[in-house]
Write a protein that holds these residues in place. Sequence first.
Motif, PDB file in Angstrom:
ATOM      1  N   ARG A 102      29.679  40.345  24.914  1.00 31.67           N
ATOM      2  CA  ARG A 102      29.789  41.466  25.864  1.00 31.67           C
ATOM      3  C   ARG A 102      28.414  41.961  26.283  1.00 31.67           C
ATOM      4  O   ARG A 102      28.187  42.272  27.454  1.00 31.67           O
ATOM      5  CB  ARG A 102      30.589  42.612  25.228  1.00 31.67           C
ATOM      6  N   ASP A 103      27.490  42.034  25.336  1.00 34.52           N
ATOM      7  CA  ASP A 103      26.130  42.476  25.656  1.00 34.52           C
ATOM      8  C   ASP A 103      25.460  41.528  26.656  1.00 34.52           C
ATOM      9  O   ASP A 103      24.582  41.933  27.414  1.00 34.52           O
ATOM     10  CB  ASP A 103      25.283  42.576  24.385  1.00 34.52           C
ATOM     11  N   GLU A 134      32.996  38.845  29.679  1.00 28.79           N
ATOM     12  CA  GLU A 134      34.157  39.717  29.479  1.00 28.79           C
ATOM     13  C   GLU A 134      35.023  39.154  28.348  1.00 28.79           C
ATOM     14  O   GLU A 134      35.852  38.260  28.554  1.00 28.79           O
ATOM     15  CB  GLU A 134      34.972  39.808  30.770  1.00 28.79           C
ATOM     16  N   GLY A 182      27.093  40.135  29.043  1.00 27.19           N
ATOM     17  CA  GLY A 182      27.815  40.235  30.298  1.00 27.19           C
ATOM     18  C   GLY A 182      29.076  39.397  30.394  1.00 27.19           C
ATOM     19  O   GLY A 182      29.638  39.255  31.492  1.00 27.19           O
TER      20      GLY A 182
END
Length: 727
Positions: free
Chosen positions: A288-289, A293, A291
């Motif tokens: 997630r960090d 999903e 980018g």
Amino acid sequence: MSTPQASTAPSPSPAVEDPALHAEALKVLRDLVGRPDAEFKEGQYEAVEALVAHRRRALVVQRTGWGKSAVYFVASLLLRARGAGPTLIVSPLLALMRDQVAAAARAGVRAVSVSSANATEWEDVRRALAADEVDVLLISPERLTNPRFRDEQLPDLVSRMGLLVVDEAHCISDWGHDFRPDYRRIRDLIGQLPSSGPRAVPVLATTATANGRVVQDVVEQLDVESRQEVFVLRGPLARASLRLGVLRLPSPAARLAWLLQHLQELPGSGIVYALTVSAAEDTARALRDAGVEVVAYTGRTDPEQRERIEEDLKANRVKAVVATSALGMGFDKPDLTFVVHLGAPSSPVAYYQQVGRAGRGTDHADVLLLPGQEDRAIWEYFATASMPDEAQARAVLDALQQSGGAMSVAALEPVVSVKRTVLELLLKVLAVDGAVERVGGGWRATGRDWTYDAERYARVAEARRAEERLMLDYQTTQTCRMEFLARTLDDPTAAPCGRCDVCAGPWFPTGWDGAARERADQALRRTGVPIEPRRMWPSNMDRLGVPVKGRIAEGEQAEEGRALARLTDLGWGSRLRELLAAEDAPLPEEVLQGAVAVLAAWGWQARPIAVVAMPSRGRPQLVDSFARGIARLGRLPFLGALETVGGGPTAGPGGNSAYRLASVHGRFAVPEAMEHMLRTAPEAGQHGPVLLVDDLVDSRWSLAEAARVLRGAGAQGVLPFVLAQNG
């Protein structure tokens, strides 16, 4: 329910025993799927015929997506048309129940479920059953131990049941022992059903995952009091859409770097499996960090949140779900296009079960295994935790027999030194063996003789070790990977697939760039795991001579603490496992610097005014150097270590909360000089908590007891700070 594909299969041949039944069954199938051209897949009608015309007991082993649910839905409606009662389906997972109920509703089958997720609907279900308005009832195996269901509803169901279905039937076998002990109770239920004559109740067991050993074991479970040979339908397991591969990488950082760079390149959406909760959560956070999903799905995920995550994956609102085995059997997404494993499951059976989620309704799906050096240690941990211990089982039985009545799990904990999760497993195993039973108010002994089945557990352990060896062989095989898996599952149709990385060469990238590696390193260097303080005393501590109960007074509690990492973490976890397994020595500088990073990011309400060490019998140099190093770098006074009383704590790791607290209660004391400093600190203008330093936290009761005595000696607050959290 899998929709049968349109088929050019010829009309029923003269081999069909009853053309009228076949025509009726085909009409039901076409009504169910809403397709006038639908045809039975090979073997589907034969299974329906065995259940409806001959009331037989049957085992269907077919790959996921073949249409096993079509067999039992068609058979259910045919039996209902002949005056039979409702079908009872024993289903292992809430996700599977939700999908089955939804599929049944779409097909016009009146299906309801009874599970922990719909307790508010149980009365409505009971009324519908009483009014004969239910075609299919789905329950979990645990429901068979519920006293109210067992005593009030099950006898009536048994008396008029039309069909019993055991879904994911490999759980009946020893393979599923640690997954669902309650599945073994199904044998008793089958034994209550008439197996011959006009009132015979057919039984269907289904699974997509079974080798020859499991098939034979399940057949024996089905063959209780039966006068007919069990009908076994077994199809090919290999799926033409799957493209298998194995990529062996040198470290957790390398595996995460590969995932960070290449996950987005995989088509569609899929699942990334991890072996532990912390690995799943850490991987999801790193992605997630970056980018991507994704969302984590583990045993810690709330049921409501699980349902939302499943729907998001089905609707392709996320690229992937990073999951433990909590997301497995029963999850139905036909267009799932990839499955990646960070770490190998412990057996080909488990691996095939998980990769079988992919490629059900697509022409192509990619399956990649990224094994880890830590895999075998994780396998051993889970295998040991799941096997019942004879001494603990005897202690539980003795406690229940001496009580003369029912005892709750909370009441048993102070009497037996067994962790709650292990205690609950033991009670289930003893219940399946008939030695205890669940009643209103808890559990009670039945008075039946009980023998520890050492031979059976030894057989299970050896079978697991053999399957672990096969899983290691899968990683290094020079033959087709799909053929290897199929042969391991005793599939007689096993043959080279022509698509895997052995047959056709690697289809996946094998490297990553510097940016991906840097992101992976940063993610794995991330430090700091919250340690929630104990806030409630265990129940019934007076039985162990500890005069505490209820809520821990706020003035005696620790504050939220921190650990550098969990022992199961992908990054610092492996380094800390090595450190704690080695001989006692001062803390290495790089580990101390990692701890300093935790302090820098802590965000406490008040800065600590001093450092206190826990007394350590096993690692005194490590703990002392850790505490002194933190004091030096943080420019804080080091007040020394707490003293031990009466020899100190009386028990090591293990045991339940009650026994863990009893082993440390009253065993720590604050030295006089330390108490003087704590009590005079406010007068000297020093306001704030102390850092309480230790090497490892497990139950948190040592820290809670140390905080209690420090607060009693004048500490304004206590912030536990440890190197590693066990879990």
